[in-house]
Design a protein around this motif. Sequence first.
Motif, PDB file in Angstrom:
ATOM      1  N   THR A 288      54.842  32.967  23.245  1.00  0.00           N
ATOM      2  CA  THR A 288      53.500  32.470  23.534  1.00  0.00           C
ATOM      3  C   THR A 288      52.835  32.032  22.234  1.00  0.00           C
ATOM      4  O   THR A 288      53.429  32.061  21.162  1.00  0.00           O
ATOM      5  CB  THR A 288      52.645  33.551  24.216  1.00  0.00           C
ATOM      6  N   ILE A 449      49.241  39.490  34.037  1.00  0.00           N
ATOM      7  CA  ILE A 449      50.133  39.469  32.884  1.00  0.00           C
ATOM      8  C   ILE A 449      50.072  40.838  32.231  1.00  0.00           C
ATOM      9  O   ILE A 449      49.181  41.643  32.512  1.00  0.00           O
ATOM     10  CB  ILE A 449      49.756  38.342  31.895  1.00  0.00           C
ATOM     11  N   GLU A 475      45.193  36.402  33.115  1.00  0.00           N
ATOM     12  CA  GLU A 475      44.895  35.125  32.489  1.00  0.00           C
ATOM     13  C   GLU A 475      44.197  34.241  33.512  1.00  0.00           C
ATOM     14  O   GLU A 475      44.544  34.267  34.697  1.00  0.00           O
ATOM     15  CB  GLU A 475      46.173  34.421  32.032  1.00  0.00           C
ATOM     16  N   GLU A 513      53.226  40.700  25.885  1.00  0.00           N
ATOM     17  CA  GLU A 513      53.291  39.795  27.029  1.00  0.00           C
ATOM     18  C   GLU A 513      54.747  39.702  27.498  1.00  0.00           C
ATOM     19  O   GLU A 513      55.624  39.271  26.749  1.00  0.00           O
ATOM     20  CB  GLU A 513      52.764  38.420  26.641  1.00  0.00           C
ATOM     21  N   LYS A 516      55.367  36.341  32.019  1.00  0.00           N
ATOM     22  CA  LYS A 516      54.075  35.798  32.441  1.00  0.00           C
ATOM     23  C   LYS A 516      54.196  35.068  33.782  1.00  0.00           C
ATOM     24  O   LYS A 516      54.967  34.134  33.923  1.00  0.00           O
ATOM     25  CB  LYS A 516      53.536  34.839  31.375  1.00  0.00           C
TER      26      LYS A 516
END
Length: 560
Positions: A288, A449, A475, A513, A516
Amino acid sequence: MLNSEGVSPHQSLRSTTVRPIGVYQLAGLATDQTHLLAVDTIRGYFLAIDPTTNNTTILNPDNVEDWLDAVGLSIWQDTVWFAQGQTVFWCDRQTLQPTLFVDLPYPIDGVAVWESTVYITCQKSGYIHIYDRHTAKLRNKLPQPGVGIENLTVTQDALWVCDRTEQTVYCLDKDTGEIQLSALTPFVSPTAITLYAPTADAEPICYVAYADEEPYIRDDPNNADSPYQLTFRDRTFIHPLNIDHHPEQHYTRSNGYLVELSYAEELLPLDSVTINQVEWRIALPSDTLRQKVRHVEPIGHPFTIEEQAGQKVAVFKFDQLKPNQGGLIGWRAVVEMYSLKYQLTPAHVETSPPLSEAMQQKYLVDDDELKMDTETIIAAAKAAVGTETNVLRKMLRIRNYVYDRLSYGIQPKIDTPDVALERGVASCGEYVGVLLALARLNGIACRTIGRYKCPQHSELKNLPLEPEFNHVWLEFYVPGIGWLPMESNVDDVIDRGPYPERFFMGLAWYHTEIGKGISFEKMKAADKPEDVTLGDLAINHIRFRILDELLPQASEVAAD
């Protein structure tokens, strides 16, 4: 000059913690470009600290009582400025005898001086008060950028503010108070800030002081029955805040860490069951904007890597799993993890395009028992937003509405959003469920997430760290901008607000994370009984290991 590792002393300072000797709670920080200068509010010490050796000198040994409860610190030419209670003082650097400058009707948290201007922060008033240094007359007031106790420093170009509750450093325009950037600090409770340049041509280092309490085990030899006791002690230190600012993309990365994360399932079936043609899928850490996977390898059993909705998944396959069969399956990953904070205002998204049809069909639906058709959730969605149309204001209003009505508490199981909202107590997963339901009903695409947070002990390098719980956040999507992070419950820290916004469009370095927008873990088999779950077959083991601190400018990470 370089050290034995090929690193200049100035570069080394950018990842070195300064631990002054004999101090308790630093509440002010400044520099004379030779030393770091600080005040210890508990002892009344005015200190000079060598950031390369931690050598600490008390500069006011004969009048420490005059400096008790001192906060804020600023150096202008031959004068020293600080505050006590509701009063700002200045003194000559030679005599260090305080002279009253101005009284305010509120407790003062920080002082900074530049040329003829004195900046004074007061949480109770909610403003940065700007005074004339020569006349002690109020010139102007700027709103504080955060909700907590704030300290500040000033340069020719900007005001720099650290907020204890927000865990954030802000850079402000000195005249308007407009936020130029905001960066999350790597530790909680930042109490003071300064910019230090050891040489005239060196790039300044942003140093932030921290002060809080830490638990430890005390050995009490006089208590034979219980010789080990949990207690607390003061902890205070200074650490550089390294900033990687991208104004065009509206985000700032700050201090990161190289982290090893292991996730493994120990096969430990509760019942004797045989299943055939097993496919066990475990999501891998994501690449990310704030996270980069350097390396991944299997634990216990080989896997293949597949891509699912843009995310990488480890796939383990077995011809058969037998009753009482032992084994480990999982992965070990080495990941760069940075803090990330977006600096977006409602004006930035006022002309955002509408949400696409594909996004609406995927992210505005009830696909996870969100109870979006119940009277409780429909009414809450309307009440949370009212007539607001701007997507950022809508999302923030939804968050604050949920925080007003929920308190955090671990539950034996995850209930649906209508039940959690009516009960008024929720776990992080239930917070996420309520937030998802209200946002989607208001036309805001959002998704779950997260999975785990690294224990926040960055000083314990190369030691195994095991999180107590898993964790989820969400998110939300802004057309034209992209996916923005928002914590589930962590900012719900003040009863009825105002709530900090540190994790509204921001994540700290310790958030991991994983997978996702997809399921974290799934298992299917040719003949798996319907009532058998993953928890019936295995127990998971999660371990972090912090390997090193990273400068955000030194690595490029993937776009989100």
